[in-house]
Scaffold this motif. Structure first.
Motif, short mmCIF file in Angstrom:
data_model
loop_
_atom_site.label_atom_id
_atom_site.label_comp_id
_atom_site.label_asym_id
_atom_site.label_seq_id
_atom_site.Cartn_x
_atom_site.Cartn_y
_atom_site.Cartn_z
N SER A 4 0.84 -1.19 0.00
CA SER A 4 0.00 0.00 0.00
C SER A 4 0.88 1.24 0.00
O SER A 4 2.07 1.18 0.34
CB SER A 4 -0.92 0.03 1.22
OG SER A 4 -0.16 0.26 2.40
N ASP A 101 -1.17 -6.80 -2.20
CA ASP A 101 -2.50 -6.22 -2.07
C ASP A 101 -2.72 -5.01 -2.97
O ASP A 101 -3.77 -4.85 -3.59
CB ASP A 101 -2.80 -5.82 -0.62
CG ASP A 101 -3.00 -7.02 0.28
OD1 ASP A 101 -3.19 -8.14 -0.24
OD2 ASP A 101 -2.98 -6.83 1.52
N TYR A 102 -1.74 -4.13 -3.05
CA TYR A 102 -1.87 -2.92 -3.85
C TYR A 102 -2.09 -3.26 -5.32
O TYR A 102 -2.97 -2.73 -5.98
CB TYR A 102 -0.61 -2.06 -3.68
CG TYR A 102 -0.68 -0.70 -4.32
CD1 TYR A 102 -1.34 0.35 -3.71
CD2 TYR A 102 -0.08 -0.46 -5.55
CE1 TYR A 102 -1.40 1.60 -4.29
CE2 TYR A 102 -0.14 0.79 -6.15
CZ TYR A 102 -0.80 1.82 -5.51
OH TYR A 102 -0.86 3.05 -6.10
N ARG A 104 -3.20 -6.09 -6.51
CA ARG A 104 -4.52 -6.74 -6.65
C ARG A 104 -5.64 -5.69 -6.71
O ARG A 104 -6.55 -5.80 -7.53
CB ARG A 104 -4.76 -7.69 -5.48
CG ARG A 104 -3.95 -8.96 -5.55
CD ARG A 104 -4.28 -9.86 -4.36
NE ARG A 104 -3.39 -10.98 -4.33
CZ ARG A 104 -3.55 -12.09 -5.05
NH1 ARG A 104 -4.57 -12.20 -5.86
NH2 ARG A 104 -2.68 -13.07 -4.97
N ARG A 105 -5.56 -4.67 -5.83
CA ARG A 105 -6.59 -3.62 -5.85
C ARG A 105 -6.54 -2.84 -7.16
O ARG A 105 -7.58 -2.44 -7.69
CB ARG A 105 -6.42 -2.68 -4.65
CG ARG A 105 -6.86 -3.33 -3.34
CD ARG A 105 -6.93 -2.35 -2.19
NE ARG A 105 -5.72 -1.57 -1.97
CZ ARG A 105 -4.65 -1.99 -1.27
NH1 ARG A 105 -4.65 -3.19 -0.74
NH2 ARG A 105 -3.61 -1.21 -1.10
N GLU A 108 -8.21 -5.03 -9.76
CA GLU A 108 -9.66 -5.05 -9.50
C GLU A 108 -10.31 -3.74 -9.93
O GLU A 108 -11.39 -3.74 -10.51
CB GLU A 108 -9.93 -5.32 -8.02
CG GLU A 108 -9.61 -6.74 -7.61
CD GLU A 108 -9.58 -6.93 -6.09
OE1 GLU A 108 -9.84 -5.96 -5.34
OE2 GLU A 108 -9.27 -8.05 -5.67
N THR A 109 -9.65 -2.63 -9.66
CA THR A 109 -10.17 -1.32 -10.06
C THR A 109 -10.23 -1.21 -11.58
O THR A 109 -11.23 -0.76 -12.15
CB THR A 109 -9.31 -0.18 -9.49
OG1 THR A 109 -9.33 -0.27 -8.06
CG2 THR A 109 -9.81 1.18 -9.92
N ASP A 112 -13.24 -3.33 -12.59
CA ASP A 112 -14.54 -2.85 -12.11
C ASP A 112 -15.02 -1.58 -12.81
O ASP A 112 -16.20 -1.46 -13.13
CB ASP A 112 -14.51 -2.60 -10.60
CG ASP A 112 -14.61 -3.88 -9.80
OD1 ASP A 112 -14.91 -4.93 -10.40
OD2 ASP A 112 -14.39 -3.82 -8.58
N VAL A 124 -13.53 4.00 -5.21
CA VAL A 124 -12.13 3.61 -5.09
C VAL A 124 -11.44 4.54 -4.11
O VAL A 124 -11.70 5.73 -4.10
CB VAL A 124 -11.43 3.66 -6.47
CG1 VAL A 124 -9.95 3.37 -6.34
CG2 VAL A 124 -12.09 2.70 -7.43
N SER A 125 -10.58 3.99 -3.31
CA SER A 125 -9.86 4.83 -2.36
C SER A 125 -8.96 5.82 -3.09
O SER A 125 -8.83 5.78 -4.31
CB SER A 125 -9.00 3.95 -1.44
OG SER A 125 -7.92 3.42 -2.16
N GLU A 127 -6.01 5.80 -3.40
CA GLU A 127 -4.76 5.17 -3.85
C GLU A 127 -4.55 5.27 -5.36
O GLU A 127 -3.43 5.16 -5.83
CB GLU A 127 -4.74 3.69 -3.46
CG GLU A 127 -4.59 3.47 -1.98
CD GLU A 127 -4.51 2.00 -1.67
OE1 GLU A 127 -3.46 1.58 -1.16
OE2 GLU A 127 -5.49 1.29 -1.95
#
Length: 144
Positions: A4, A101-102, A104-105, A108-109, A112, A124-125, A127
């Motif tokens: 992250s 994790d970063y 992967r997000r 996913e973003t 999506d 979305v955050s 990030e």
């Protein structure tokens, strides 16, 4: 590599002068030791040392970041070889268990938003910077 932006900033605040190694950088041969060999062949040992001294003299830590204990174990030997070379600049060697994790997000973003539309981007955050097709990309979106 660390999982992250917050994890990176935490490491950066603790030790800003860090050169990070990963299995990808080690596998590709992109690190100070391989650069030394490349430059020594091209320019000679003395000039290679000068170039690398200028490039790496301000680093204080060499950190191997891996996403699992198994990867730390598998890449430790190669990372320690680089660390021995970097001892010339007094870099301290450390190992950090990171996360994917970063990444992967991010994936996913990227999946999506086209499926769910730009409304999904608002969820979305902070990030990621998500820009709608045709919108202007502005520098201020990346600052902060």
């Amino acid at each position: 590599l660390l999982g992250s932006r917050e994890a990176y900033l935490r490491e950066f605040r603790a030790e800003p002068a860090t050169y990070y190694l990963s299995k990808g950088w080690l596998d590709s041969g992109s690190h100070p030791l391989s650069e030394y060999h490349e430059y020594a062949e091209k320019y000679g040992a003395e000039d290679a040392e000068w170039i690398l001294d200028e490039q790496y003299q301000n680093y204080q830590r060499l950190a191997l970041v891996a996403h699992s204990s198994a990867d730390l174990e598998a890449y430790r030997s190669a990372a320690q070889e680089v660390a021995e070379f970097c001892a010339r600049w007094d870099m301290e060697y450390q190992e950090i268990l990171g996360s994917d994790d970063y990444l992967r997000r991010l994936v996913e973003t990227a999946v999506d938003v086209p499926k769910k539309g730009m409304a999904a981007a608002e969820q979305v955050s902070s990030e990621f910077v998500v820009v709608a097709p045709g919108d202007e990309i502005r520098q201020d979106a990346f600052i902060g």
